[in-house]
Each structure stands twice: as structure tokens, then as C-alpha cells.
Write an enzyme that holds these catalytic residues in place. Sequence first.
Site, mmCIF file in Angstrom:
data_model
loop_
_atom_site.group_PDB
_atom_site.id
_atom_site.type_symbol
_atom_site.label_atom_id
_atom_site.label_comp_id
_atom_site.label_asym_id
_atom_site.label_seq_id
_atom_site.Cartn_x
_atom_site.Cartn_y
_atom_site.Cartn_z
ATOM 1 N N ALA A 124 0.838 -1.199 0.000
ATOM 2 C CA ALA A 124 0.000 0.000 0.000
ATOM 3 C C ALA A 124 0.875 1.252 0.000
ATOM 4 O O ALA A 124 1.994 1.254 0.516
ATOM 5 C CB ALA A 124 -0.913 -0.017 1.219
ATOM 6 N N ARG A 126 0.949 3.849 1.604
ATOM 7 C CA ARG A 126 1.369 4.428 2.892
ATOM 8 C C ARG A 126 2.588 3.712 3.460
ATOM 9 O O ARG A 126 3.183 4.180 4.432
ATOM 10 C CB ARG A 126 0.207 4.390 3.890
ATOM 11 C CG ARG A 126 -0.289 3.003 4.213
ATOM 12 C CD ARG A 126 -1.526 3.047 5.107
ATOM 13 N NE ARG A 126 -2.073 1.727 5.374
ATOM 14 C CZ ARG A 126 -2.940 1.110 4.590
ATOM 15 N NH1 ARG A 126 -3.327 1.690 3.466
ATOM 16 N NH2 ARG A 126 -3.410 -0.085 4.898
ATOM 17 N N TYR A 127 2.949 2.555 2.871
ATOM 18 C CA TYR A 127 4.074 1.778 3.390
ATOM 19 C C TYR A 127 5.347 1.934 2.563
ATOM 20 O O TYR A 127 6.411 1.513 3.003
ATOM 21 C CB TYR A 127 3.716 0.292 3.453
ATOM 22 C CG TYR A 127 2.562 -0.015 4.363
ATOM 23 C CD1 TYR A 127 2.564 0.413 5.694
ATOM 24 C CD2 TYR A 127 1.457 -0.725 3.907
ATOM 25 C CE1 TYR A 127 1.503 0.140 6.534
ATOM 26 C CE2 TYR A 127 0.387 -1.013 4.736
ATOM 27 C CZ TYR A 127 0.414 -0.572 6.050
ATOM 28 O OH TYR A 127 -0.638 -0.837 6.875
ATOM 29 N N ILE A 128 5.254 2.451 1.371
ATOM 30 C CA ILE A 128 6.431 2.530 0.496
ATOM 31 C C ILE A 128 6.820 3.988 0.266
ATOM 32 O O ILE A 128 5.998 4.893 0.418
ATOM 33 C CB ILE A 128 6.188 1.821 -0.853
ATOM 34 C CG1 ILE A 128 4.945 2.395 -1.549
ATOM 35 C CG2 ILE A 128 6.056 0.330 -0.653
ATOM 36 C CD1 ILE A 128 4.666 1.769 -2.906
#
Length: 872
Positions: A124, A126-128
Site C-alpha cells: 500500500a 502508505r508503506y512505500i
Amino acid sequence: MEENEALNNGEGQSENQQEEALTRVTGMYKDWFLDYASYVILERAVPAIEDGFKPVQRRIMHSLKELDDGRYNKVANVVGHTMQYHPHGDASIGDAMVQIGQKDLLIDTQGNWGNILTGDGAAASRYIEARLSKFALDVVFSPKITEWQQSYDGRKKEPVNLPVKFPLLLAQGAEGIAVGLSTKILPHNFNELIDASISHLKGRSFKLYPDFPTAGIIDVSNYNDGLRGGKIRVRAKIESLDKNTLVIKEIPYGTNTSSLIDSILKANDKGKIKVKKIEDNTAAEVEILVHLPSGLSPDKSIDALYAFTSCESSISPLACIIEDNKPVFMGVSEILKRSTDNTVSMLRQELEIQLHELEEQWHFSSLERIFIENRIYREIEEEETWEGVISAIDKGLKPHIGHLKRAITEDDIVRLTEIRIKRISKFDLDKAKQYLESLEDRIAETKHHLDNLIDFAIAYFKELKTKYGKGRERKSEIRIFDDIEATKVVIRNTKLYVNREEGFIGTSLRRDEYVTDCSDIDDIIVFTQSGKMMVTKVDSKTFVEKGIIHVAVFKKKDKRTTYNMVYKDGKGGPSYIKRFNVTSITRDKMYDLTNGKAGSELLYFSANPNGEAEVITVHLRQSGSIKKLKWDIDFADILIKGRSSKGNTVSKYAVKRIELKEKGVSTLKPRKIWFDDVVRRLNTDERGELLGAFKGEDLLLVANQKGIVKTIAPDLNTRFDDDMIVLEKWVPEKPISVIYYDGEKERYYLKRFLIENTNKEELVISEHPKTQLELILTDWRPMVELEFVKPRGKDPKPNETVNVEEFIAIKGIKAQGNQLTTDKLKNVNVLEALPFEIEEEAEVEEDSNEAISEDNTKIDTNNDESDQTTLF
């Protein structure tokens, strides 16, 4: 009220009014649909030629530049920032950003961005995290030459096109589907694009071919410069790990390991191929192990994978781009030329801006020096008005400005008034002179670049290759593919049966006679007692004709299978004998092999896969004064003709029966076989190097760089690895000589041997990891020259000639051999072999009325109907 409602609903409208309403709808459809189609083409699906970006990609890059501070940004943050410019949702922006990141060129990624090899998606947003790569910062942005426009809501400014100074569109590739058209531009190699740009600038020709991040093997014979109608074939790189295991190391573009394995499993379920087990060990590199059942040919299995799975596919490029707000179809060579010319234009603009800025710096630095060195600032102490200050400075400068390159403006004087007292007090005249000289040098250099713009552009491209080209070498191997016939490599997974009396063949007749294994794509050839022949597709149950005498899988263009037959021509007619091949037919058409008279029937029939000619005994019925009732006929005396030939007369009397007296041998000449180094396959089409003429028992000698030697049958389906160093017709009596370096004893050895076990791989050097094969010699009496390493501080030892035949006798294949020398060798050179007389086989004399077909089959060139010889 009711009347008004009726009018509003159109019930009271006249015929003309209704026609007007229809016209309005048509106009609405025409205008609105075209507007929508234009929007999709220009603003969503097709990239612009100027920078190679689609609008969403351009906005992502612009947002990354605005957020750039050298640190990573959350992709979710970049997506949110991009939404200031992009009129669509975050999903489309996030997907587009992941695609750019996976191409590993413009975005420096951190975190799980997915895997193009396995097909795994990215985490997602928001994680990368992401930031611009150094390459992107160098090549994509130049605000001073960028044209700007209002964003969709008018609150922001965004670039019309980014000033990309590199053929980025061809490096990344592009794919999109719009309304009424699509685009598919394949990715090309980074370094090759730079080389092509340099070649264009130098006025030289160049060729561009795709290069895929998934590597693989590609055939670009029909690439057609990426234009419509072109096609490239892509293949996985498959190698044989051992006799029962294949390893897939690279995959075709457009697939991933998951979809590739699925296609293999589907082909296995359909019976096209046979697979025991599949292991996917893919991580940073592809590794798919395909385990085969025992007894299955690895070469044939590789061909089957290419024929029936996603291990081979075709890609049709279609280079469509936006130019001047219009879609244009253009070849990749032209795209590169336009991009290179555009890069030169932007470099010129940057140099012109740089020159102007340098001249302005020189102008103001000169004014500053005059202003401070001549203490003009003191002349404004007594001025009470601003106009007086400006006038006093202007008056004080005039005696000293003769060397300036432009007139002094009021803005220049205002800037002088803004100089701080601290700067005036610390002013260093020498440093000021040095700075002005450095500016003059830079101005001269910039003017030189402008005067030699092409050379400057070439140097620019070379610098890009030096800085960013390392590690971007070509991944996809370009090779011409051989054509694989599916019928030759398909697994025979179905059983064929025949009911001879009723005339049925099929795969569902399990209670009837079994014929052979076949596949559902095979053709079946059938011969009947009445002298008819038909070729039909494999089916569950097919009626041919009552009295079937022969059924087999039909091979197209088979010029070696020969049919021998004797038939009676109608009721009470004479009998004829003929030999023929069946190379091409019309499927499901019944062919009459006799003269077509009613009551004709076969008296004898045989099918011979290698042109065998047997001897038969003919028995006649006792009738009248016939003296000879029995005699032999050798089919070798009968020429091979066409299937429609009448044949030679056997007898005009009634035949009682025909018996097989003696099985025959092949009457075909040895088959000539060539090796095509381009596709690494054998062929009979005269492509490549002639290996020789092969009889049924002849074998090939194969040796590779690993020191493995073997003999194999000359099967046209065999694949040969790139490390193969010997391929020739095997002569059992001819010795093989091997020179190798033994890693354990650190000495060079020479051995000679004969192959004792055919069709078996033998390692002819030691298994030590440091052992290296130097030479394999297959001459009868080879000669070699030893070139020694020069000892430190000594004269080099003179070269030594070795007669291999005298140096060592023929020993066993596992023997170590004799030590060649104790000295260190620099090279082992092959010299011309000593003469050796070979007893050549006598060639078969060819009759004047015969010719040799493509596969050396003896055929008759006379008219089929004219040459009728009566045998009795």
C-alpha cells in the site's frame, strides 16, 4: 393543465419538432463523444513525443520535484500532492507511480514495490517511499526552459511538457488503450539508445531493437521499426539441468512466473506436454524447475513448452504518440531522431540562458568594481532626493563604462545602491579581477559550446552513458528463432482405434483394434481395400470406408515414408505395381490410388517409414496356356512416383495371391544434414554447415566446453547449447584427442581414445573444479604447437611441435593420458593435421531418368502415364 403536460411530454409536438429533437441528440452524440474520445487520447492514454510522458506521469514527476529535499517521501504523500494537478482519483496516480518505479530509471524506490518477475503487487502507498533518482534530476527538469500552464482548477501551475533531454519514451516503453486507437511502444536498451542518438548526431545510420527487463530471448526479424504490422517473438530461456529436469532462467516480456507456471499446468492438463512437478524458486532472479517424467526427451519437452505454453509469445508493437495535440503513428527510429533533435534544441536554450546570465553577472560585477574602486558611492552623500542619488551615480559611472557590453539601466544603478557597507569595506580588487576573468572564461566556453552545438550534445550523451550506463547492459538476447511444428512435439496422450470391417477410426472405439498413440491435433492417414486414401483429423469416431487396411499418424511433407502397393484395375482387369509418397493433401478428401474403375482393389500394400523395398512373390490363377504361375518382384526395381501414377503392369492375368518373400532395406540415399549456428538446430534445408550424409544407423559426435563427449542420433528436434565446441558426423574408427589442464596435479595432459558406449555422456577430463579443457581434436593425425610462458629474468623457451599420434597411443576414454609438459603454457595452437587417406564409399550411380529430391529420395522425372513396363 393536461394539455400543457402533453406538450411538455412531446405528445403534442409536430413531426418537424420531433425531427429537430432527433437532430439535437445526434449533434450531442457527435460533439460529446468526440470530446470524450479526444480527452482520453490526449490526456490519459497516449504519451507525448516531447517528453515521453502521459499527463499523469508528468504530474507525478512534477510533484516529486516540488517535494524533493533529498529524502524519501511516502508514496501516499506524493499521490496526495499530485492530486492538486490531476483531476482523477488516487488509485490511478498510485498505479502509475508504481509502474514508473518498477522501471528503475526515474524513481529511487524504498520498500516493497512489487516484482515484475513474479507478478506480485506493490505494498500500500502508505508503506512505500520514493524520491527522484539522480538520473531524473539531471535529465528531466530544467525550470528555466519549461513552459507552464494552469492546473485543472486554476490554483496551480504545471508544466505543459517536461524538458527531458533523453529518449525516455523508448527507454521506458509505453502502453495505452484510448477510444479508437491504442499504443504499444516497447522498452529499449539505455546504452543502445544513447549510442543511436550519437550516431544520429554524427549523421550515421542506426538500428534499434527492444530490450526487456525480464530478459529472455527475442526474435526481431519482423520488428518493422515498431510500426503497425510489425511483430517480435519472445521466448523464455530454458536449459536442460539434467535428463529429467528443465530450468527456466528468464521469462518472456508480458508474462510473470505465476502466469507462466499456470500456462504449463494447463498444457499438462490438456495432454499437450507431460510434467511431473514444477518448483518456483524465483527471488531476485527467475528460477523455475520443471521436472519431467523419466524417458521423456528434454529437447522435445523444451520445444513443447515453446509451442503450447506462454514460454513463447508474439508481441505486436504499435508506436503511436501525441505530436502537436494530434495522435501520430511513427517508427522508433523517427521517435529517437525527434527526441535527439529536441534534446539539442533544449541544450541550445540552456546554453543561451546560461550565456545571458553569465554576461549579466559580468556586467554587474564590472559595475560593482567601478562603483567601489572609484569611490562613486561618496558622491551620493550630499544628495537629498532619490532622483539625485540615481543621477549622481550615473554621472560618476560614465567615465569608466567604455568597455561594458551594454548600456547601464536604472535597475543596474538601483542594485548598486543596495550594496552593503560591509561588502564595500571588505572589497578586494584582486579577487574582483579574478572573478571577472573566470566569468570571461566561462562566457567564452559557453559561446564555444553554442558554436559547436552538435559536439556539445554528443559529449552530453557520452557523459550520460558514463554516469548512468553501468549495469544497464542488454538483457534480452537477440536470436533468430526456429519454427516449431506443434504436431512434432505434442505428447501422444490419446489412443487411436480402428474398426476395419465397418470402416471407422477414432479415440472412442476402445472395444476395437488399437492402432497407435496420438494427440488431438494430429492428422490420420487411412488406406482402404478398394484403393482409396484419406487424411482426416483425430476425432472420437470418424467413418472413412469399409475395408480399412492401414491407419497411421500423418506427417506433413514426409518424403521418406514410402508406400508400396499392387492393385487390380477393375473387375477382371490387369494388375499394377507402384511406389509413392504422400507429402501434401486436402484434408477429408477421398483420393483414389487406382485408375478409378469399378471393382478395383488392392492385392498388396505396405507402408515403409524409411523407403524400404521388400521382395514379393506373385501367384497367378491357372488359366488357359499360362506357363509361369509364380515369380518374384523386388520393389527396389520400381521407381518412386506420384500417388496418382498408374504404375507398372504386373500381369494381365488374374492374380491368385501375393506373398511377402523377403523384407527389404531402404532404397533412399543417405539424408544430408546441415547445422544452422543461428538457431542452433539441425536441418535438411541446406542452412548453415553441412555435417554429412547420414544413413539410419549413423550418429553425431557432440562435445562441449565442460569436457562432456557423447554420440547422438541426428534428430532435427535436438537443441544444442552455446558451450558446444564439437559437432560432426561420428566415425567410430577415428580417435579423439583431448588436451586439458588437470586442476589437482596442476599439469597439462594429452589423451587419445575411441568412444565405446554410444548414446552415453562421458566426462573425458577430471572432475576437479580447477580442471579446464584446452582442446578437443577430431583429426585422424593431429598436430599441435606448445607456446610457453616466459620465465622471469630468462629467455622464453622456444615453441615445441607435438605429433599427437606419436606422443600417445589410443587408450580408454577414462584414462588420464600422458603429461604434455612440466612447463607453464601460454597457448596451445592447432597446426595443420598430417595427411590420412580415407576409403570413400562408392556413390550410387543415378539413372538418366531419375532426379534427387530435397531429402535425397530417388524420384522419377518421366511422365507418370507414359512409362508403363510390363513385368510379366
